[in-house]
Design an enzyme around this catalytic site. Structure first.
Site, mmCIF file in Angstrom:
data_model
loop_
_atom_site.group_PDB
_atom_site.id
_atom_site.type_symbol
_atom_site.label_atom_id
_atom_site.label_comp_id
_atom_site.label_asym_id
_atom_site.label_seq_id
_atom_site.Cartn_x
_atom_site.Cartn_y
_atom_site.Cartn_z
ATOM 1 N N ARG A 124 0.803 -1.232 0.000
ATOM 2 C CA ARG A 124 0.000 0.000 0.000
ATOM 3 C C ARG A 124 0.833 1.279 0.000
ATOM 4 N NH1 ARG A 124 -3.218 -3.013 3.692
ATOM 5 N NH2 ARG A 124 -4.958 -3.956 2.580
ATOM 6 N N LYS A 146 3.845 11.323 -11.194
ATOM 7 C CA LYS A 146 2.897 10.567 -12.021
ATOM 8 C C LYS A 146 3.515 9.215 -12.307
ATOM 9 C CE LYS A 146 0.184 13.785 -14.791
ATOM 10 N NZ LYS A 146 -0.084 14.154 -16.203
ATOM 11 N N GLU A 188 10.909 17.234 -25.105
ATOM 12 C CA GLU A 188 10.286 17.663 -23.845
ATOM 13 C C GLU A 188 10.962 18.921 -23.290
ATOM 14 O OE1 GLU A 188 7.521 16.530 -22.607
ATOM 15 O OE2 GLU A 188 7.275 14.447 -23.221
ATOM 16 N N LYS A 230 8.969 22.396 -14.216
ATOM 17 C CA LYS A 230 8.030 21.338 -13.854
ATOM 18 C C LYS A 230 7.727 21.375 -12.355
ATOM 19 C CE LYS A 230 6.443 16.762 -14.535
ATOM 20 N NZ LYS A 230 6.577 15.500 -15.262
ATOM 21 N N GLU A 240 -3.251 17.664 -11.145
ATOM 22 C CA GLU A 240 -3.730 18.090 -12.459
ATOM 23 C C GLU A 240 -5.204 18.489 -12.478
ATOM 24 O OE1 GLU A 240 -3.556 16.483 -16.999
ATOM 25 O OE2 GLU A 240 -1.810 16.027 -15.794
ATOM 26 N N ARG A 244 -1.469 22.097 -14.327
ATOM 27 C CA ARG A 244 -0.530 21.018 -14.629
ATOM 28 C C ARG A 244 -0.786 20.433 -16.020
ATOM 29 N NH1 ARG A 244 1.941 16.055 -10.889
ATOM 30 N NH2 ARG A 244 3.140 15.153 -12.605
ATOM 31 N N ASN A 248 1.059 19.026 -20.922
ATOM 32 C CA ASN A 248 0.651 18.121 -21.994
ATOM 33 C C ASN A 248 0.649 18.782 -23.372
ATOM 34 O OD1 ASN A 248 0.054 15.603 -20.572
ATOM 35 N ND2 ASN A 248 -1.500 16.805 -19.527
ATOM 36 N N HIS A 251 0.675 16.637 -26.409
ATOM 37 C CA HIS A 251 0.540 15.249 -25.954
ATOM 38 C C HIS A 251 -0.792 14.589 -26.324
ATOM 39 C CE1 HIS A 251 4.223 16.103 -23.874
ATOM 40 N NE2 HIS A 251 4.231 14.940 -23.250
ATOM 41 N N HIS A 255 -0.122 11.052 -27.821
ATOM 42 C CA HIS A 255 -0.615 9.801 -27.240
ATOM 43 C C HIS A 255 -1.431 8.998 -28.261
ATOM 44 C CE1 HIS A 255 -0.143 11.337 -22.827
ATOM 45 N NE2 HIS A 255 0.971 10.839 -23.316
ATOM 46 N N HIS A 269 8.255 8.321 -27.608
ATOM 47 C CA HIS A 269 7.347 9.329 -27.055
ATOM 48 C C HIS A 269 7.732 10.742 -27.508
ATOM 49 C CE1 HIS A 269 4.646 11.362 -24.320
ATOM 50 N NE2 HIS A 269 5.653 11.999 -23.769
#
Length: 369
Positions: A124, A146, A188, A230, A240, A244, A248, A251, A255, A269
């Site tokens: 956990r 993330k 990036e 960042k 987000e 935030r 993207n 992106h 994606h 990517h």
């Protein structure tokens, strides 16, 4: 004693440091300030990175850890899967770990995302440290918490927010990085200039060649500036809810391109992001939000760094425009059925837009073939 720079991601009790410098793998014990002392350390790497960087990291960790084990997974985006995650969790548990274990992610974005999600799920939630070895992971995916894996329905659809305890960026690891991977990571870096820092974008126009030649001073500046940008965005909006999403830029397109290619390594990517950022400028131009002059500057710099700006130049071009738009509708950023794009107003200024006309989107995709 090698010199390093550091900055803090300020998240209250979950704050952590990002260290950037050369030769930091050997000094991880000092840099993480006693965090490894007396603990069971499990280093998780991939088949491409381990032969270069695992041994020195193990040697360093063993000076203070109670026990140090290492595991490797196959390299490539296909390792960001539930199958690999399940096997990894069983392998870590088989070592007899308890809640005091600390995982170290040694590798690129795939390893960072996978190990971060393993750390979030294991018992956990256990501690982990990011040791990113690709430019993409150093400037983007290793910072901000993330974590996750890909699903058949799309990238990163299964995951958790789980912040690392430290990020250790050794720029010496980039010496073994293939040029194609370095260029993909550079996409990036360009993103930070385009989305929020016109001055940094100008610096990249002048010095990007030095970054791509792995000049130490230029690399350090690019990495630190990107991480600082960042960090500030993550501090303001960790989960987000708002700004935030600006990270993207390009992106939503990227994606979809990656999903079409099935994460099989034909399209990296960052390569997808290069095309996606160009499309964001073209779409904003068509919608009357951004000048063609700014779009031209962005495209010229992306191209100058050796990245494609056209759908025609990447393997995703086999997909129809309708198919690509369909995948974009399933993106995590969709709200109430509305697609959300990060669009530029100018270089260094962007915003989240959920009122993109689908016919304009289709026109931009078609024009890029």
């Amino acid at each position: 004693m090698s010199h390093h720079s550091s900055l803090t991601v300020g998240l209250g009790a979950r704050s952590y440091n990002i260290a950037v410098g050369r030769g930091l793998l050997d000094r991880i014990v000092d840099i993480t300030d006693g965090m490894l002392a007396g603990r069971h350390v499990v280093i998780i790497s991939d088949a491409a990175v381990a032969p270069h960087h695992l041994a020195p990291l193990e040697v360093a960790c063993r000076t203070t850890a109670r026990r140090c084990d290492s595991l490797t997974v196959a390299s490539g985006e296909a390792s960001k899967s539930m199958t690999v995650l399940a096997r990894l969790l069983e392998d870590v548990l088989a070592l007899g770990v308890d809640r005091d274990v600390i995982l170290i992610a040694l590798g690129g974005g795939v390893i960072g995302d996978l190990v971060g999600f393993a750390a979030a799920s294991l018992l956990r939630g256990v501690d982990f440290i990011q040791v990113p070895t690709t430019l993409l992971a150093q400037v983007d995916s290793s910072v901000g918490g993330k974590t996750g894996v890909n699903a058949a329905a799309g990238k990163n659809l299964i995951g958790a927010f789980h912040q690392p305890r430290a990020v250790v960026i050794d720029i010496a690891t980039l010496e073994t990085l293939p040029a194609r991977e370095l260029r993909a990571g550079y996409a990036e870096v360009v993103k930070y200039g385009l989305l929020g820092d016109a001055g940094f974008f100008e610096w990249l126009e002048a010095n990007g060649g030095d970054v791509l030649r792995r000049d130490e001073a230029a690399l350090s500046h690019a990495i630190l500036t990107s991480c600082a940008a960042k960090a500030r965005i993550v501090e303001a909006d960790e989960h987000e809810a708002g700004q935030r999403a600006l990270l993207n830029l390009g992106h939503t397109f990227a994606h979809a391109f990656e999903a079409v290619c099935g994460y099989d390594g034909r399209l990296l990517h960052g390569e997808a992001v290069g095309v996606g950022m160009d499309m964001a400028y073209r779409l904003a131009g068509k919608m009357g939000l951004c000048s063609g002059q700014d779009g031209g500057r962005a495209a010229a710099h992306i191209s100058a760094s050796g990245l494609s700006t056209r759908l025609a130049d990447i393997p995703a071009a086999t997909a129809s425009t309708a198919e690509l738009i369909d995948i974009m509708r399933r993106d995590k950023k969709v709200r109430n059925g509305q697609m959300r794009f990060v669009l530029p107003r100018s270089i260094g200024d962007s915003f989240v837009c959920d009122t993109v006309p689908e016919d304009m989107l289709a026109t931009v995709l078609d024009a890029s073939r």
